[in-house]
Motif scaffolding. Structure first.
Motif, PDB file in Angstrom:
ATOM      1  N   GLU A 106       0.827  -1.210   0.000  1.00 44.10           N
ATOM      2  CA  GLU A 106       0.000   0.000   0.000  1.00 44.10           C
ATOM      3  C   GLU A 106       0.861   1.259   0.000  1.00 44.10           C
ATOM      4  OE1 GLU A 106      -3.668  -2.010   2.587  1.00 44.10           O
ATOM      5  OE2 GLU A 106      -2.185  -0.702   3.558  1.00 44.10           O
ATOM      6  N   TYR A 107       1.925   1.211   0.779  1.00 42.86           N
ATOM      7  CA  TYR A 107       2.792   2.387   0.851  1.00 42.86           C
ATOM      8  C   TYR A 107       3.524   2.608  -0.467  1.00 42.86           C
ATOM      9  CZ  TYR A 107       6.557   5.507   2.226  1.00 42.86           C
ATOM     10  OH  TYR A 107       7.442   6.554   2.287  1.00 42.86           O
ATOM     11  N   ALA A 108       4.023   1.538  -1.070  1.00 41.74           N
ATOM     12  CA  ALA A 108       4.720   1.678  -2.348  1.00 41.74           C
ATOM     13  C   ALA A 108       3.801   2.285  -3.404  1.00 41.74           C
ATOM     14  CB  ALA A 108       5.235   0.317  -2.814  1.00 41.74           C
ATOM     15  N   GLU A 109       2.542   1.857  -3.425  1.00 39.41           N
ATOM     16  CA  GLU A 109       1.581   2.434  -4.374  1.00 39.41           C
ATOM     17  C   GLU A 109       1.395   3.925  -4.120  1.00 39.41           C
ATOM     18  OE1 GLU A 109      -2.911   1.425  -5.987  1.00 39.41           O
ATOM     19  OE2 GLU A 109      -2.496   1.208  -3.844  1.00 39.41           O
ATOM     20  N   LYS A 110       1.285   4.312  -2.860  1.00 37.16           N
ATOM     21  CA  LYS A 110       1.086   5.723  -2.503  1.00 37.16           C
ATOM     22  C   LYS A 110       2.307   6.552  -2.860  1.00 37.16           C
ATOM     23  CE  LYS A 110      -1.187   9.019  -0.212  1.00 37.16           C
ATOM     24  NZ  LYS A 110      -2.479   9.578  -0.670  1.00 37.16           N
ATOM     25  N   LEU A 111       3.484   6.034  -2.553  1.00 39.85           N
ATOM     26  CA  LEU A 111       4.708   6.773  -2.854  1.00 39.85           C
ATOM     27  C   LEU A 111       4.904   6.907  -4.355  1.00 39.85           C
ATOM     28  CD1 LEU A 111       7.250   8.164  -1.776  1.00 39.85           C
ATOM     29  CD2 LEU A 111       8.374   5.922  -1.739  1.00 39.85           C
ATOM     30  N   ALA A 112       4.666   5.833  -5.093  1.00 42.60           N
ATOM     31  CA  ALA A 112       4.834   5.869  -6.547  1.00 42.60           C
ATOM     32  C   ALA A 112       3.896   6.883  -7.194  1.00 42.60           C
ATOM     33  CB  ALA A 112       4.597   4.478  -7.138  1.00 42.60           C
ATOM     34  N   SER A 113       2.737   7.094  -6.581  1.00 39.90           N
ATOM     35  CA  SER A 113       1.786   8.062  -7.138  1.00 39.90           C
ATOM     36  C   SER A 113       2.307   9.485  -7.075  1.00 39.90           C
ATOM     37  CB  SER A 113       0.448   7.970  -6.396  1.00 39.90           C
ATOM     38  OG  SER A 113       0.527   8.562  -5.101  1.00 39.90           O
ATOM     39  N   LYS A 114       3.305   9.717  -6.249  1.00 44.40           N
ATOM     40  CA  LYS A 114       3.901  11.047  -6.112  1.00 44.40           C
ATOM     41  C   LYS A 114       5.044  11.277  -7.095  1.00 44.40           C
ATOM     42  CE  LYS A 114       1.486  12.601  -2.610  1.00 44.40           C
ATOM     43  NZ  LYS A 114       0.629  13.797  -2.789  1.00 44.40           N
ATOM     44  N   THR A 319      16.723  -6.693   5.485  1.00 39.55           N
ATOM     45  CA  THR A 319      15.899  -7.283   6.543  1.00 39.55           C
ATOM     46  C   THR A 319      14.794  -6.353   7.009  1.00 39.55           C
ATOM     47  OG1 THR A 319      17.772  -8.595   7.312  1.00 39.55           O
ATOM     48  CG2 THR A 319      15.947  -8.285   8.854  1.00 39.55           C
ATOM     49  N   PHE A 320      15.124  -5.091   7.238  1.00 42.12           N
ATOM     50  CA  PHE A 320      14.158  -4.170   7.833  1.00 42.12           C
ATOM     51  C   PHE A 320      13.499  -3.241   6.820  1.00 42.12           C
ATOM     52  CE2 PHE A 320      17.271  -5.148  11.184  1.00 42.12           C
ATOM     53  CZ  PHE A 320      16.420  -5.719  12.112  1.00 42.12           C
ATOM     54  N   GLY A 321      13.970  -3.235   5.575  1.00 38.61           N
ATOM     55  CA  GLY A 321      13.400  -2.347   4.579  1.00 38.61           C
ATOM     56  C   GLY A 321      11.927  -2.646   4.320  1.00 38.61           C
ATOM     57  N   GLY A 322      11.075  -1.643   4.485  1.00 39.11           N
ATOM     58  CA  GLY A 322       9.646  -1.858   4.288  1.00 39.11           C
ATOM     59  C   GLY A 322       8.970  -2.558   5.449  1.00 39.11           C
ATOM     60  N   ASN A 323       9.580  -2.528   6.613  1.00 36.79           N
ATOM     61  CA  ASN A 323       8.974  -3.053   7.827  1.00 36.79           C
ATOM     62  C   ASN A 323       7.529  -2.539   7.948  1.00 36.79           C
ATOM     63  OD1 ASN A 323       8.347  -2.035  10.765  1.00 36.79           O
ATOM     64  ND2 ASN A 323       9.621  -3.843  11.045  1.00 36.79           N
ATOM     65  N   PRO A 324       6.595  -3.353   8.443  1.00 39.23           N
ATOM     66  CA  PRO A 324       5.190  -2.921   8.500  1.00 39.23           C
ATOM     67  C   PRO A 324       4.966  -1.608   9.248  1.00 39.23           C
ATOM     68  CG  PRO A 324       5.359  -5.260   8.971  1.00 39.23           C
ATOM     69  CD  PRO A 324       6.756  -4.744   8.901  1.00 39.23           C
ATOM     70  N   ILE A 325       5.692  -1.414  10.348  1.00 36.92           N
ATOM     71  CA  ILE A 325       5.483  -0.191  11.126  1.00 36.92           C
ATOM     72  C   ILE A 325       5.975   1.031  10.362  1.00 36.92           C
ATOM     73  CG2 ILE A 325       6.144   1.055  13.223  1.00 36.92           C
ATOM     74  CD1 ILE A 325       6.125  -1.610  14.699  1.00 36.92           C
ATOM     75  N   VAL A 326       7.192   0.956   9.795  1.00 34.44           N
ATOM     76  CA  VAL A 326       7.693   2.135   9.095  1.00 34.44           C
ATOM     77  C   VAL A 326       6.914   2.375   7.796  1.00 34.44           C
ATOM     78  CG1 VAL A 326       9.994   2.028  10.107  1.00 34.44           C
ATOM     79  CG2 VAL A 326       9.568   0.897   7.920  1.00 34.44           C
ATOM     80  N   SER A 327       6.384   1.319   7.183  1.00 39.39           N
ATOM     81  CA  SER A 327       5.552   1.503   5.996  1.00 39.39           C
ATOM     82  C   SER A 327       4.261   2.235   6.360  1.00 39.39           C
ATOM     83  CB  SER A 327       5.229   0.155   5.348  1.00 39.39           C
ATOM     84  OG  SER A 327       6.389  -0.436   4.798  1.00 39.39           O
ATOM     85  N   ALA A 328       3.682   1.872   7.492  1.00 42.72           N
ATOM     86  CA  ALA A 328       2.477   2.570   7.956  1.00 42.72           C
ATOM     87  C   ALA A 328       2.797   4.033   8.260  1.00 42.72           C
ATOM     88  CB  ALA A 328       1.916   1.873   9.195  1.00 42.72           C
ATOM     89  N   ILE A 329       3.969   4.266   8.854  1.00 41.87           N
ATOM     90  CA  ILE A 329       4.382   5.645   9.146  1.00 41.87           C
ATOM     91  C   ILE A 329       4.583   6.423   7.847  1.00 41.87           C
ATOM     92  CG2 ILE A 329       6.303   7.033  10.027  1.00 41.87           C
ATOM     93  CD1 ILE A 329       6.644   4.909  12.230  1.00 41.87           C
ATOM     94  N   GLY A 330       5.284   5.821   6.892  1.00 42.32           N
ATOM     95  CA  GLY A 330       5.550   6.507   5.640  1.00 42.32           C
ATOM     96  C   GLY A 330       4.270   6.913   4.926  1.00 42.32           C
ATOM     97  N   LYS A 331       3.298   6.023   4.876  1.00 46.43           N
ATOM     98  CA  LYS A 331       2.019   6.335   4.237  1.00 46.43           C
ATOM     99  C   LYS A 331       1.301   7.449   4.998  1.00 46.43           C
ATOM    100  CE  LYS A 331      -2.146   4.010   2.456  1.00 46.43           C
ATOM    101  NZ  LYS A 331      -3.219   4.490   3.334  1.00 46.43           N
ATOM    102  N   ALA A 332       1.359   7.402   6.324  1.00 43.78           N
ATOM    103  CA  ALA A 332       0.713   8.435   7.137  1.00 43.78           C
ATOM    104  C   ALA A 332       1.349   9.801   6.902  1.00 43.78           C
ATOM    105  CB  ALA A 332       0.787   8.058   8.616  1.00 43.78           C
ATOM    106  N   VAL A 333       2.668   9.836   6.733  1.00 48.13           N
ATOM    107  CA  VAL A 333       3.356  11.104   6.461  1.00 48.13           C
ATOM    108  C   VAL A 333       2.845  11.722   5.165  1.00 48.13           C
ATOM    109  CG1 VAL A 333       5.588  12.121   5.820  1.00 48.13           C
ATOM    110  CG2 VAL A 333       5.435  10.585   7.793  1.00 48.13           C
ATOM    111  N   LEU A 334       2.714  10.910   4.126  1.00 45.76           N
ATOM    112  CA  LEU A 334       2.188  11.419   2.853  1.00 45.76           C
ATOM    113  C   LEU A 334       0.768  11.937   3.023  1.00 45.76           C
ATOM    114  CD1 LEU A 334       3.503   8.732   0.339  1.00 45.76           C
ATOM    115  CD2 LEU A 334       4.374  11.046   0.680  1.00 45.76           C
TER     116      LEU A 334
END
Length: 450
Positions: A106-114, A319-334
């Motif tokens: 979900e986050y990758a889709e949101k980021l790519a849209s930018k 290992t940690f790239g795209g971790n669920p918590i940071v992905s949720a944070i990244g989407k929330a920031v956008l």
């Protein structure tokens, strides 16, 4: 210096009951790497933050004019970001990319849209240094070439490859690095050969990229990497046309163009969401970190599907790239940037502050140059405007003075001669007036007022 009241806030910090600053300093000296550095003659200890403000252990409030080193984009402990982080942490804290996981997709889709053009494929990592390392490898794999062009006065990270493309002696250890890297002249209008008054400055600075390709490489290069506005170098904004011409030279030599958006991205420049857009170009690879996660360990490389495909040649894993918590944070920031119109706010407040800085420049002879876009502004200090001798001590004293008045600032430039101002993008008009008043008093106390 005359005290200047901070704008009011409804947030009440919690009483601090932990170890004293002196105790923490003693622990740090004993257990943390001595290579870590501290700002200020008397170190400040931050124990709480809310939006654009932070508090020390005594309860003193400061306006965070550096944004955690250009990292806190939407505000300390923003409620929407906190809610996304908290909700995700209740169900799944960690899952790697060997499994399907909805948050990263979900986050990758949101980021790519930018992203403009064909920049639609994301690879998540943990820091800007990692992102740049991966981007450089992608460039070499995709082109089959080895040589890289970077810029003097640039900073791209503290790992081996990031240090290699960095061109600041302060940040380069005496160990093997920079293999195949060639540094072009920095397009630095204030200190370079071509100044603000030269309408062809962008093209002329870019000629050095062509010169390097012709004389220092086999005539073919893997890529060109540049910050869209140089960060650690002192918030140096390139002349218009520079990236356009530089990209043309690099692509003609078989290379790809990498935009380092670690500090300039996510609306901070005000006029555009990405710094490279201010130059009217679209890179082949974009790296991003810092403001992407509002302080969370999140970074990314975004590129085209064709370039991304080179990563299938071998196994590559984070290992940690795209971790669920940071992905949720990244989407929330956008989501916050969109909902609260923070890019527009960065433009409005940034333009207001920049106009105020021009007035301060007219008043204070120690200011040699003011520059930047949106909420990414630099104030360069000099001992003499004619010789442009760097004002390292003057800058340091102004930063100390501002701290006493309740404003935290950064420093940049090879000699530490430039104030870097990059607050959370949620600052208000009242904050802007406070900032300008503090800078006037802090710089005036250094001396040489005109």
């Amino acid at each position: 210096m005359k005290a200047i009241p901070l704008p009011s806030t409804s947030h009440q910090p919690q009483p601090y009951t932990g170890p004293s600053a002196e105790q923490v300093l003693a622990l740090r000296k004993q257990y943390l790497n001595p290579g870590l550095f501290l700002y200020y003659k008397k170190p400040i200890m931050i124990v709480e933050g809310k939006m654009q403000y932070v508090w020390d252990e005594t309860g003193k409030r400061y306006l965070d004019g550096l944004g955690g080193i250009v990292t806190v984009s939407v505000g300390h402990c923003h409620p929407h970001v906190l809610a996304a982080m908290t909700e995700q942490s209740k169900t799944l804290q960690h899952s790697t990319t060997i499994y399907l996981q909805p948050r990263i997709a979900e986050y990758a889709e949101k980021l790519a849209s930018k992203m403009p053009g064909d920049l639609k494929v994301c690879y998540f990592v943990n820091s800007g240094s990692e992102a740049n390392d991966l981007a450089l490898m992608m460039a070499r794999l995709y082109t089959g070439n080895y040589d890289l062009i970077a810029l003097r006065n640039a900073y791209h990270g503290g790992n081996a490859s990031g240090m290699g493309v960095t061109a600041h002696s302060n940040w380069k250890f005496n160990v093997p690095h920079s293999f195949g890297v060639h540094h072009a002249v920095a397009p630095y209008p204030y200190r370079g050969h071509f100044g603000y008054d030269d309408p062809e400055a962008g093209r002329k600075y870019a000629d050095d990229v062509k010169n390097l390709i012709d004389y220092a490489t086999p005539g073919k290069v893997a890529g060109f990497i540049a910050e869209s506005i140089q960060g650690v170098g002192g918030f140096v904004e390139f002349p218009q046309g520079y990236l356009k011409h530089a990209y043309e030279h690099v692509r003609a030599a078989g290379g790809v163009c990498i935009a380092d958006e670690v500090q300039t991205g996510f609306g901070r420049t005000g006029t555009h969401f990405w710094g490279f857009e201010t130059q009217g170009v679209i890179p082949d690879i974009v790296t991003m970190a810092k403001g992407i996660g509002n302080g969370a360990p999140l970074a990314a490389v975004v590129t085209t599907a064709k370039i991304a495909a080179v990563m299938t040649q071998k196994v590559h894993f984070n290992t940690f790239g795209g971790n669920p918590i940071v992905s949720a944070i990244g989407k929330a920031v956008l989501e916050v940037i969109e909902k609260e119109n923070l890019q527009a706010n960065a433009l409005k407040i940034g333009d207001y502050i920049l106009a105020g800085l021009e007035k301060l420049k007219a008043r204070h002879k120690v200011i040699g140059d003011v520059r930047g876009k949106g909420l990414m502004l630099g104030i360069e200090f000099v001992k003499d405007r004619t010789t442009k001798q760097p004002g390292k001590e003057e800058c340091a004293q102004a930063v100390e003075n501002a701290r006493e008045l309740g404003l935290l600032l950064g420093k940049g430039g090879l000699w530490g001669q430039t104030i870097r101002f990059a607050p959370p993008m949620c600052i208000t008009q009242a904050d802007a007036d406070f900032i300008l008043a503090v800078l006037d008093g802090a710089i005036g106390a250094v001396g040489q007022t005109g």
